[in-house]
Design a protein around this motif. Structure first.
Motif, PDB file in Angstrom:
ATOM      1  N   ARG A   1       0.841  -1.210   0.000  1.00 29.09           N
ATOM      2  CA  ARG A   1       0.000   0.000   0.000  1.00 29.09           C
ATOM      3  C   ARG A   1       0.869   1.251   0.000  1.00 29.09           C
ATOM      4  N   GLU A   2       1.947   1.207   0.788  1.00 30.88           N
ATOM      5  CA  GLU A   2       2.868   2.328   0.859  1.00 30.88           C
ATOM      6  C   GLU A   2       3.492   2.638  -0.509  1.00 30.88           C
ATOM      7  N   LEU A   3       3.905   1.607  -1.223  1.00 34.11           N
ATOM      8  CA  LEU A   3       4.481   1.801  -2.562  1.00 34.11           C
ATOM      9  C   LEU A   3       3.486   2.498  -3.488  1.00 34.11           C
ATOM     10  N   ILE A   4       2.260   1.989  -3.514  1.00 34.65           N
ATOM     11  CA  ILE A   4       1.230   2.578  -4.377  1.00 34.65           C
ATOM     12  C   ILE A   4       1.007   4.045  -4.006  1.00 34.65           C
ATOM     13  N   HIS A   5       0.920   4.343  -2.719  1.00 36.25           N
ATOM     14  CA  HIS A   5       0.687   5.725  -2.269  1.00 36.25           C
ATOM     15  C   HIS A   5       1.838   6.647  -2.635  1.00 36.25           C
ATOM     16  N   LYS A   6       3.063   6.143  -2.528  1.00 44.43           N
ATOM     17  CA  LYS A   6       4.229   6.972  -2.882  1.00 44.43           C
ATOM     18  C   LYS A   6       4.164   7.392  -4.353  1.00 44.43           C
ATOM     19  N   LEU A   7       3.742   6.471  -5.211  1.00 44.77           N
ATOM     20  CA  LEU A   7       3.612   6.799  -6.625  1.00 44.77           C
ATOM     21  C   LEU A   7       2.392   7.682  -6.867  1.00 44.77           C
ATOM     22  N   LYS A   8       1.241   7.197  -6.478  1.00 46.00           N
ATOM     23  CA  LYS A   8      -0.026   7.819  -6.857  1.00 46.00           C
ATOM     24  C   LYS A   8      -0.279   9.172  -6.193  1.00 46.00           C
ATOM     25  N   TYR A   9       0.027   9.284  -4.897  1.00 37.91           N
ATOM     26  CA  TYR A   9      -0.336  10.493  -4.159  1.00 37.91           C
ATOM     27  C   TYR A   9       0.841  11.396  -3.810  1.00 37.91           C
TER      28      TYR A   9
ATOM     29  N   GLN B   1      -0.550   7.103 -13.197  1.00 41.93           N
ATOM     30  CA  GLN B   1       0.305   6.098 -12.555  1.00 41.93           C
ATOM     31  C   GLN B   1       0.336   4.788 -13.338  1.00 41.93           C
ATOM     32  N   ALA B   2      -0.780   4.393 -13.945  1.00 43.44           N
ATOM     33  CA  ALA B   2      -0.799   3.148 -14.733  1.00 43.44           C
ATOM     34  C   ALA B   2       0.089   3.285 -15.968  1.00 43.44           C
ATOM     35  N   LYS B   3       0.100   4.452 -16.559  1.00 47.27           N
ATOM     36  CA  LYS B   3       0.950   4.680 -17.734  1.00 47.27           C
ATOM     37  C   LYS B   3       2.429   4.685 -17.346  1.00 47.27           C
ATOM     38  N   VAL B   4       2.754   5.286 -16.202  1.00 55.22           N
ATOM     39  CA  VAL B   4       4.149   5.300 -15.716  1.00 55.22           C
ATOM     40  C   VAL B   4       4.626   3.858 -15.531  1.00 55.22           C
ATOM     41  N   ILE B   5       3.816   3.045 -14.865  1.00 59.08           N
ATOM     42  CA  ILE B   5       4.161   1.634 -14.659  1.00 59.08           C
ATOM     43  C   ILE B   5       4.263   0.922 -16.009  1.00 59.08           C
TER      44      ILE B   5
ATOM     45  N   ILE C   1      -3.916  -8.682 -24.993  1.00 57.51           N
ATOM     46  CA  ILE C   1      -3.620  -7.438 -24.282  1.00 57.51           C
ATOM     47  C   ILE C   1      -3.342  -7.697 -22.812  1.00 57.51           C
ATOM     48  N   LEU C   2      -2.285  -7.052 -22.318  1.00 54.85           N
ATOM     49  CA  LEU C   2      -1.988  -7.033 -20.900  1.00 54.85           C
ATOM     50  C   LEU C   2      -2.433  -5.659 -20.399  1.00 54.85           C
ATOM     51  N   LEU C   3      -3.556  -5.629 -19.693  1.00 57.12           N
ATOM     52  CA  LEU C   3      -4.148  -4.396 -19.176  1.00 57.12           C
ATOM     53  C   LEU C   3      -3.534  -4.103 -17.811  1.00 57.12           C
ATOM     54  N   ILE C   4      -2.973  -2.901 -17.657  1.00 58.10           N
ATOM     55  CA  ILE C   4      -2.189  -2.534 -16.476  1.00 58.10           C
ATOM     56  C   ILE C   4      -2.903  -1.485 -15.641  1.00 58.10           C
ATOM     57  N   ASP C   5      -2.896  -1.696 -14.322  1.00 55.03           N
ATOM     58  CA  ASP C   5      -3.357  -0.670 -13.388  1.00 55.03           C
ATOM     59  C   ASP C   5      -2.578  -0.815 -12.090  1.00 55.03           C
ATOM     60  N   ASP C   6      -2.714   0.158 -11.201  1.00 56.06           N
ATOM     61  CA  ASP C   6      -1.976   0.097  -9.937  1.00 56.06           C
ATOM     62  C   ASP C   6      -2.665  -0.813  -8.920  1.00 56.06           C
ATOM     63  N   ILE C   7      -4.008  -0.713  -8.802  1.00 55.85           N
ATOM     64  CA  ILE C   7      -4.737  -1.456  -7.774  1.00 55.85           C
ATOM     65  C   ILE C   7      -5.948  -2.163  -8.380  1.00 55.85           C
ATOM     66  N   TYR C   8      -6.197  -3.380  -7.911  1.00 63.24           N
ATOM     67  CA  TYR C   8      -7.403  -4.125  -8.258  1.00 63.24           C
ATOM     68  C   TYR C   8      -8.206  -4.275  -6.966  1.00 63.24           C
TER      69      TYR C   8
ATOM     70  N   THR D   1      -1.928  -6.003 -12.051  1.00 65.34           N
ATOM     71  CA  THR D   1      -1.863  -4.829 -11.174  1.00 65.34           C
ATOM     72  C   THR D   1      -0.773  -5.023 -10.133  1.00 65.34           C
ATOM     73  N   GLY D   2      -0.359  -3.907  -9.565  1.00 66.50           N
ATOM     74  CA  GLY D   2       0.624  -3.983  -8.502  1.00 66.50           C
ATOM     75  C   GLY D   2       0.027  -4.600  -7.252  1.00 66.50           C
ATOM     76  N   ALA D   3      -1.163  -4.165  -6.881  1.00 68.49           N
ATOM     77  CA  ALA D   3      -1.770  -4.623  -5.628  1.00 68.49           C
ATOM     78  C   ALA D   3      -3.224  -5.013  -5.837  1.00 68.49           C
ATOM     79  N   ALA D   4      -3.713  -5.834  -4.921  1.00 68.18           N
ATOM     80  CA  ALA D   4      -5.129  -6.217  -4.914  1.00 68.18           C
ATOM     81  C   ALA D   4      -5.627  -6.262  -3.484  1.00 68.18           C
ATOM     82  N   GLY D   5      -6.913  -5.984  -3.337  1.00 66.95           N
ATOM     83  CA  GLY D   5      -7.540  -6.123  -2.034  1.00 66.95           C
ATOM     84  C   GLY D   5      -7.714  -7.599  -1.707  1.00 66.95           C
ATOM     85  N   VAL D   6      -8.107  -7.886  -0.483  1.00 67.04           N
ATOM     86  CA  VAL D   6      -8.339  -9.256  -0.053  1.00 67.04           C
ATOM     87  C   VAL D   6      -9.817  -9.426   0.215  1.00 67.04           C
ATOM     88  N   ASN D   7     -10.390 -10.516  -0.286  1.00 70.30           N
ATOM     89  CA  ASN D   7     -11.791 -10.815   0.012  1.00 70.30           C
ATOM     90  C   ASN D   7     -11.901 -11.334   1.434  1.00 70.30           C
ATOM     91  N   THR D   8     -12.901 -10.838   2.122  1.00 69.51           N
ATOM     92  CA  THR D   8     -13.111 -11.312   3.505  1.00 69.51           C
ATOM     93  C   THR D   8     -14.461 -11.953   3.660  1.00 69.51           C
TER      94      THR D   8
END
Length: 190
Positions: free
Chosen positions: A40-48, A93-97, A151-158, A183-190
């Motif tokens: 999460r920290e990595l994504i925030h450093k890039l995105k925000y 951010q997705a384009k940078v990645i 196609i490999l579709l890229i994003d930061d978070i799923y 994607t770089g990161a994904a949430g967890v299903n609970t």
């Protein structure tokens, strides 16, 4: 197996609730880590925080994941952001990645999707709101021909998969053969 999201240990089924309730347009999705802690920290450093070098770090993880999963692609396509958000943030951010990933994997990146309208921040919405928020939000730049492309579709978070699913629908309707999401990161299903 479809969305690639992890299941919490107390989840008693072997398929996630998102995949049970909806049929995604993409073939499969993969993420490098969960959207928590250092990920999460990595994504925030890039995105925000706008630390663009983090895009290269994320791309390294994603290139490793693509190789481990034997993902084959003709092109890499980043999820677009609306021009108003681009002018505020200064970058997508997705384009940078995607640019770094393109160089690492020797696969061309096509910035061929357009975000037609300025949608609300997905993070501020619940699952249904996220799905409704991105309906008809994307189109294909007609200068690009994705016919018969893998196609490999890229994003930061799923998170719920709503954004990448809508992008996938546009690409498939334009003739793409297969869409894999990375994607770089994904949430967890609970």
């Amino acid at each position: 197996m479809k969305c690639g999201k992890g299941l919490s240990e107390d989840y008693d089924k072997n398929i996630c609730p998102d995949c049970l309730e909806r049929n995604y347009s993409f073939h499969s999705a993969y993420s490098c880590f969960y959207y928590e802690g250092a990920g999460r920290e990595l994504i925030h450093k890039l995105k925000y925080e706008g630390i663009l070098e983090v895009g290269k770090i994320l791309a390294r993880y994603m290139a490793y994941e693509a190789k481990a999963e034997n993902l084959k692609a003709d092109i890499i396509v980043p999820v677009p952001i609306h021009e108003s958000k681009l002018s505020r943030r200064g970058f997508n951010q997705a384009k940078v990645i995607g640019e770094h990933l393109s160089n690492m994997m020797s696969i061309p990146m096509w910035d061929c999707l357009i975000r037609k309208r300025d949608t609300k921040e997905q993070s501020s919405l619940d699952k249904t709101g996220r799905r409704l928020n991105v309906i008809d939000a994307f189109s294909l730049n007609m200068l690009y021909n994705v016919n018969n492309m893998r196609i490999l579709l890229i994003d930061d978070i799923y998170t719920t998969g709503s954004t990448v699913d809508e992008c996938s629908k546009v690409l498939l309707a334009s003739g793409a053969k297969q869409i894999n999401v990375l994607t770089g990161a994904a949430g967890v299903n609970t």
